[in-house]
Write an enzyme that holds these catalytic residues in place. Structure first.
Site, PDB file in Angstrom:
ATOM      1  N   ASN A  36     -67.268 -13.606  28.182  1.00 30.20           N
ATOM      2  CA  ASN A  36     -66.036 -13.267  28.474  1.00 30.20           C
ATOM      3  C   ASN A  36     -65.614 -13.424  29.833  1.00 30.20           C
ATOM      4  O   ASN A  36     -66.536 -13.500  30.849  1.00 30.20           O
ATOM      5  CB  ASN A  36     -65.967 -11.596  28.346  1.00 30.20           C
ATOM      6  CG  ASN A  36     -64.513 -10.787  28.714  1.00 30.20           C
ATOM      7  OD1 ASN A  36     -63.841 -11.177  28.080  1.00 30.20           O
ATOM      8  ND2 ASN A  36     -64.904  -9.840  29.712  1.00 30.20           N
TER       9      ASN A  36
ATOM     10  N   HIS B   5     -63.545 -11.872  33.272  1.00 30.95           N
ATOM     11  CA  HIS B   5     -63.159 -10.699  33.775  1.00 30.95           C
ATOM     12  C   HIS B   5     -62.457 -10.806  35.023  1.00 30.95           C
ATOM     13  O   HIS B   5     -63.019 -11.605  35.761  1.00 30.95           O
ATOM     14  CB  HIS B   5     -64.270  -9.512  34.009  1.00 30.95           C
ATOM     15  CG  HIS B   5     -63.721  -8.485  34.251  1.00 30.95           C
ATOM     16  ND1 HIS B   5     -62.956  -7.387  33.486  1.00 30.95           N
ATOM     17  CD2 HIS B   5     -63.801  -7.658  35.576  1.00 30.95           C
ATOM     18  CE1 HIS B   5     -62.695  -6.442  34.335  1.00 30.95           C
ATOM     19  NE2 HIS B   5     -63.269  -6.468  35.490  1.00 30.95           N
TER      20      HIS B   5
ATOM     21  N   LEU C  42     -65.030  -5.211  20.574  1.00 26.59           N
ATOM     22  CA  LEU C  42     -65.675  -5.672  19.426  1.00 26.59           C
ATOM     23  C   LEU C  42     -66.899  -4.663  19.363  1.00 26.59           C
ATOM     24  O   LEU C  42     -67.300  -3.967  20.566  1.00 26.59           O
ATOM     25  CB  LEU C  42     -66.353  -6.898  20.144  1.00 26.59           C
ATOM     26  CG  LEU C  42     -65.385  -8.232  20.244  1.00 26.59           C
ATOM     27  CD1 LEU C  42     -66.072  -9.196  20.913  1.00 26.59           C
ATOM     28  CD2 LEU C  42     -64.572  -8.557  19.170  1.00 26.59           C
TER      29      LEU C  42
END
EC number: 2.1.2.2
Length: 222
Positions: free
Chosen positions: A108, A110, A94
C-alpha cells in the site's frame, strides 16, 4: 513474469506512475493483470482502458459483509493469476480472509511518513490537513506491506517531502504525490519483482542484488 493486480478508488495517478515505469523499462518482467476499482466510473479505469488493461468495479456495498467482499476480490485475482496486490489509492477496507490469503503479497502507498499521520480515518486529503495543522516541517509517503490493522505493516520504502510556507492541503498533496508517491510505489514493485525484499519481524530488508532461485523455488516469494 510477475502479474500484479492494482486496487484503485479515484483518478489513478499512482496507477499511471506504475504504467509509466513499466512502459519505460524501469520495472521489468511485471504485467498489470487487472485493475479493480471500489467505485464505478472512476478515471483510473479509463487509464487502464487506454493501455488495454482489463478493469472492473467490485464495490463493497454490493456484498452483505466483509467476508463476501474478500471472497469476491480473491476470486477475481486468482482468476487473473495475480501474485502481488498493489493498493494505489484504494479507500475500501480489506478483511481478514483477504489478508491471510495474500499474506506478504499486498502493498500500500500511504501519504505520510508512517507512523505519523496514519491509521484508521487517515486517507486522501486528511493526512495533509493534519500535517499542516501540526506545524511539522517534513512529511512524505510510505510504501508498506498490508496487515489487518490499517498502516501497521512492515515498511518497505519512505521518502520525505518538505512542507513549504503557504501550502494548502491540496498543494501539499500534489507535491507529495509528485515527489514521493509516484517514485517509491513503482520502486517497491520493482524490488518485489526482483525478489530483493526480506521481511524480518516488523522490518523489511532490501538486498543489493536479487537471489539466484532454483527451479524448485517459489517465484516471487518473500
Amino acid at each position: 513474469m510477475l502479474k500484479i493486480g492494482v486496487l484503485v478508488s479515484g483518478g489513478g495517478s499512482n496507477l499511471q506512475a506504475i504504467i509509466d515505469k513499466i512502459e519505460s523499462g524501469y520495472i521489468r518482467n511485471v504485467e498489470i493483470a487487472t485493475v479493480v476499482s471500489s467505485k464505478p466510473g472512476v478515471f483510473a479505469l479509463e487509464r487502464a482502458k487506454k493501455y488495454r488493461i482489463g478493469g472492473t468495479c467490485i464495490s463493497r456495498k454490493f456484498f452483505n459483509n466483509i467476508d463476501e467482499y474478500d471472497e469476491a476480490l480473491i476470486s477475481h485475482f486468482v482468476e487473473h493469476k495475480v501474485e502481488l496486490v498493489v493498493m494505489a489509492g484504494f479507500l475500501s477496507i480489506l478483511g481478514e480472509r483477504f489478508n491471510k490469503y495474500y499474506t506478504n503479497r499486498v502493498i500500500n502507498i500511504h501519504p505520510s511518513l508512517i507512523p505519523a499521520f496514519c491509521g484508521k480515518g487517515f486517507y486522501g486529503i486528511i493526512p495533509h490537513r493534519h500535517v499542516l495543522e501540526s506545524g511539522v516541517k517534513i512529511t512524505g509517503a510510505t510504501v508498506h506491506f498490508v496487515e489487518l490493522e490499517a498502516d501497521t505493516g512492515p515498511i518497505i520504502l519512505q521518502k520525505a517531502v518538505y512542507v513549504e510556507e503557504g501550502d494548502t492541503p491540496e498543494i501539499l498533496q500534489k507535491r507529495v504525490m509528485e515527489q514521493a508517491e509516484w517514485e517509491i510505489l513503482p520502486e517497491a514493485i520493482k524490488l518485489f519483482a526482483e525478489n530483493r525484499l526480506v521481511i524480518e519481524g516488523k522490518k523489511v530488508l532490501i538486498k543489493k542484488t536479487a537471489p539466484v532461485l532454483s527451479a524448485a523455488s517459489k517465484k516471487y516469494s518473500i
